[in-house]
Design a protein around this motif. Structure first.
Motif, PDB file in Angstrom:
ATOM      1  N   UNK A 100       0.309  -1.172   0.020  1.00 58.67           N
ATOM      2  CA  UNK A 100       0.141   0.351  -0.079  1.00 58.67           C
ATOM      3  C   UNK A 100       0.953   1.268  -0.403  1.00 58.67           C
ATOM      4  N   UNK A 101       0.116   2.357  -0.186  1.00 61.77           N
ATOM      5  CA  UNK A 101       1.137   3.578  -0.550  1.00 61.77           C
ATOM      6  C   UNK A 101       1.389   3.920   0.736  1.00 61.77           C
ATOM      7  N   UNK A 102       2.528   4.418   1.146  1.00 62.13           N
ATOM      8  CA  UNK A 102       3.586   5.285   1.907  1.00 62.13           C
ATOM      9  C   UNK A 102       2.995   6.630   2.141  1.00 62.13           C
ATOM     10  N   UNK A 103       2.722   7.496   2.915  1.00 66.98           N
ATOM     11  CA  UNK A 103       2.313   8.903   3.068  1.00 66.98           C
ATOM     12  C   UNK A 103       3.071   9.381   1.693  1.00 66.98           C
ATOM     13  N   UNK A 104       2.594  10.275   1.134  1.00 70.40           N
ATOM     14  CA  UNK A 104       3.427  10.284  -0.012  1.00 70.40           C
ATOM     15  C   UNK A 104       3.380   9.954  -1.318  1.00 70.40           C
ATOM     16  N   UNK A 105       2.607   8.411  -1.333  1.00 72.12           N
ATOM     17  CA  UNK A 105       3.548   8.313  -2.628  1.00 72.12           C
ATOM     18  C   UNK A 105       2.177   7.760  -3.308  1.00 72.12           C
ATOM     19  N   UNK A 106       2.139   8.038  -4.699  1.00 69.14           N
ATOM     20  CA  UNK A 106       0.794   7.841  -5.195  1.00 69.14           C
ATOM     21  C   UNK A 106       0.632   6.270  -4.867  1.00 69.14           C
ATOM     22  N   UNK A 107      -0.411   6.420  -6.415  1.00 67.93           N
ATOM     23  CA  UNK A 107      -0.328   4.842  -6.004  1.00 67.93           C
ATOM     24  C   UNK A 107       0.426   4.352  -7.819  1.00 67.93           C
ATOM     25  N   UNK A 108       0.319   4.985  -8.765  1.00 72.25           N
ATOM     26  CA  UNK A 108       1.455   3.895  -9.555  1.00 72.25           C
ATOM     27  C   UNK A 108       2.611   3.602  -8.789  1.00 72.25           C
ATOM     28  N   UNK A 109       3.064   4.621  -7.556  1.00 70.89           N
ATOM     29  CA  UNK A 109       4.186   4.539  -7.168  1.00 70.89           C
ATOM     30  C   UNK A 109       4.143   2.940  -6.511  1.00 70.89           C
ATOM     31  N   UNK A 110       3.061   1.831  -6.894  1.00 75.06           N
ATOM     32  CA  UNK A 110       2.657   0.894  -6.529  1.00 75.06           C
ATOM     33  C   UNK A 110       3.196  -0.276  -7.449  1.00 75.06           C
ATOM     34  N   UNK A 111       3.019  -0.165  -8.371  1.00 78.13           N
ATOM     35  CA  UNK A 111       3.092  -0.239  -9.708  1.00 78.13           C
ATOM     36  C   UNK A 111       3.934  -1.742  -9.509  1.00 78.13           C
ATOM     37  N   UNK A 112       5.492  -1.442 -10.287  1.00 76.75           N
ATOM     38  CA  UNK A 112       6.645  -2.565  -9.946  1.00 76.75           C
ATOM     39  C   UNK A 112       6.097  -3.928  -8.397  1.00 76.75           C
ATOM     40  N   UNK A 113       6.205  -3.650  -7.588  1.00 71.40           N
ATOM     41  CA  UNK A 113       5.938  -4.677  -6.406  1.00 71.40           C
ATOM     42  C   UNK A 113       4.979  -5.193  -6.805  1.00 71.40           C
ATOM     43  N   UNK A 114       3.316  -4.350  -6.463  1.00 64.40           N
ATOM     44  CA  UNK A 114       2.160  -5.748  -6.548  1.00 64.40           C
ATOM     45  C   UNK A 114       1.344  -6.021  -8.141  1.00 64.40           C
ATOM     46  N   UNK A 115       3.054  -5.812  -9.506  1.00 68.76           N
ATOM     47  CA  UNK A 115       2.787  -6.552 -10.303  1.00 68.76           C
ATOM     48  C   UNK A 115       3.762  -7.836 -10.105  1.00 68.76           C
ATOM     49  N   UNK A 116       4.591  -7.820  -9.740  1.00 72.20           N
ATOM     50  CA  UNK A 116       5.070  -8.491  -9.730  1.00 72.20           C
ATOM     51  C   UNK A 116       4.796  -9.937  -8.393  1.00 72.20           C
ATOM     52  N   UNK A 117       3.870  -9.464  -7.666  1.00 78.57           N
ATOM     53  CA  UNK A 117       3.062 -10.315  -6.439  1.00 78.57           C
ATOM     54  C   UNK A 117       1.612 -11.058  -7.375  1.00 78.57           C
TER      55      UNK A 117
END
Ligand SMILES: NC(=O)C1=CN([C@@H]2O[C@H](COP(=O)(O)OP(=O)(O)OC[C@H]3O[C@@H](n4cnc5c(N)ncnc54)[C@H](O)[C@@H]3O)[C@@H](O)[C@H]2O)C=CC1
Ligand SMILES: CC(=O)C(=O)O
Length: 331
Positions: A100-117
Motif C-alpha cells: 500500500x502507499x506510504x505517505x506521499x506515494x502515489x498509487x502508480x508508485x506501487x506498480x512494480x511491487x504489486x505486479x510482481x506479486x
C-alpha cells in the motif's frame, strides 16, 4: 453427536435442486482493506461462506478469530481462514493483497511491487478458483485489473476492478454535504483512473434527474471555485487519510460490498467499476472506470455516456497515463 437432543423430521426434502446454492467468496489479503471488506460483507449478509487467505498466517488467524466471535450478532454464515484451495467452488475472489502507499506515494508508485506479486498470485487463483469472478482492489487498481485480465486468460467481463466506486462515493458525499441532500439522491460520477488523473463528470451531476450545471465549470465564479475545491478533496482524499492514519479502509470495504452484492444478486446495478475498455471514447486496451452494468456475469455493458469536449479530453488523458504505465510492464 448429541443425537438425544434431536428427532429427524419425517419428510426432509432431499432434493438439493430446490436449495439455493450458497454464495461463496474468497478474500485474499487480511490487511486493513481485506478485513474492512470482510466486516462490511458480514454485517450486510452478503456471502454464505467467506474464506480469508493471507501469507501472514498468524495475523490471519487473529483477524478471523476476532471476526467469528461476532457471528452470533449477525445473519448465519460461515467465516474461516484458509488457502486458495478452499476456494475451488467460490463465486467471487476479492484481491486486496499487496503493498500500500506510504505517505506521499502515489498509487502508480506501487506498480512494480504489486505486479510482481500478481504474477504468481493470479495463476494460483485461476487454478484454484476456476469459476470465480475476480474483483481487484489492490492498487494501482486499474493496472492490477488489466494485469489480472491478461494473466488469468479469463473473459474481461469476469475481471473487475473496484475502480472509481470509492471516488464516486467521496464525490457524492461531499457534493451532498454542500447541497444538503441525501447522497443517495445526488447522482454524480468520477471516471477514468482511480488516481491522480481521474475525471469529475460535472455535466452529469444531478439531483433526482435535475442537472445542477450546464456543462463544464468554465467560469471562475466563487461557486465554481468551491466546486473545484470539492473535486480536489475527492482526488486527494487517500493522501489526506494515509497521512493521518496510514491507510484507508472503511469506505472501500463498503464499496466492495456493493460491488459483490451487484454481482452475486444479479442486480444489473450501474457502478463505476474498472473494466477493459476497447473502443469507447477512443480508448483502447486499458482498464479504467466508466459507468458499467454489473450483474452475475460481471461487467456486461458500459453506458454510452455523452461527455463535454473537456471531459472527453480529460478521460483520454487519464487513459493515456494508464496505457503508458501498462506499456512499461513486462507481462
Ligand atoms: N482500490 C481502492 O479503492 C483501494 C485500494 N487499496 C489498496 O489495497 C491494498 C491493500 O491495502 P491494505 O489492506 O491497507 O494493506 P495491508 O498491508 O494492511 O494488507 C495487505 C495484506 O496483504 C497480505 N499479502 C501480501 N502478499 C500476499 C499474498 N501473496 N497472498 C495473500 N496475502 C498477501 C499481507 O500479508 C497483508 O496482510 C493496497 O494495494 C492499497 O493501496 C486501499 C484502499 C482503497
Ligand atoms: C488508497 C486508495 O486508493 C484510496 O483510498 O482511494
Amino acid at each position: 453427536m448429541f443425537e438425544q437432543f434431536f428427532t429427524p423430521s419425517p419428510e426432509v426434502n432431499q432434493d438439493s435442486t430446490t436449495i439455493r446454492r450458497p454464495r461463496k467468496g474468497v478474500i485474499i489479503g487480511a490487511g486493513q482493506v481485506g478485513m474492512a471488506c470482510a466486516y462490511s460483507m458480514l454485517i450486510q449478509n452478503t456471502l454464505d461462506e467467506m474464506v480469508i487467505v493471507d501469507v501472514n498466517r498468524e495475523k490471519l488467524e487473529g483477524e478471523v478469530m476476532d471476526l467469528v466471535h461476532g457471528l452470533p450478532f449477525v445473519q448465519p454464515s460461515i467465516v474461516r481462514s484458509g488457502t486458495l484451495a478452499d476456494g475451488h467452488d467460490a463465486d467471487i475472489v476479492i484481491i486486496t493483497a499487496g503493498a500500500k502507499q506510504r505517505p506521499g506515494e502515489t498509487r502508480l508508485d506501487l506498480v512494480q511491487r504489486n505486479v510482481e506479486l500478481f504474477k504468481n498470485l493470479i495463476s494460483e487463483v485461476v487454478k484454484c478458483c476456476a469459476n470465480a469472478i475476480l474483483l481487484i482492489v489492490t492498487n494501482p487498481v486499474d493496472i492490477m485489473t488489466y494485469v489480472s485480465w491478461r494473466l488469468s486468460g479469463l473473459p474481461s467481463s469476469s475481471v473487475i476492478g473496484s475502480g472509481t466506486v470509492l471516488d464516486t462515493a467521496r464525490f457524492r458525499y461531499l457534493l451532498a454535504e454542500k447541497f444538503q441532500i441525501d447522497p443517495r439522491s445526488l447522482h454524480a460520477y468520477i471516471i477514468g483512473e482511480h488516481g491522480d488523473s481521474e475525471v469529475p463528470v460535472w455535466s452529469k451531476v444531478n439531483v433526482s434527474g435535475m442537472p445542477l450545471f450546464d456543462g463544464d465549470l468554465d467560469n471562475a465564479s466563487d461557486d465554481n471555485q468551491q466546486l473545484e475545491e470539492v473535486f480536489a478533496q475527492v482526488k486527494n482524499a487517500a493522501y489526506e487519510i494515509i497521512q493521518r492514519k496510514g491507510a484507508t479502509s472503511y469506505a472501500i470495504g463498503l464499496g466492495v460490498t456493493q460491488i459483490v452484492q451487484a454481482i452475486l444478486r444479479n442486480q444489473n446495478r450501474v457502478l463505476t467499476v474498472s473494466s477493459l475498455i476497447n473502443g469507447l471514447h477512443g480508448i483502447e486496451d486499458v482498464c479504467l472506470s466508466l459507468p458499467a452494468v454489473v450483474n452475475r456475469q460481471g461487467v456486461t455493458r458500459l453506458l454510452n455516456m455523452s461527455l463535454t469536449t473537456k471531459e472527453e479530453q480529460q478521460l483520454l488523458h487519464s487513459s493515456q497515463v494508464l496505457r503508458e504505465t501498462i506499456g512499461k510492464l513486462n507481462l
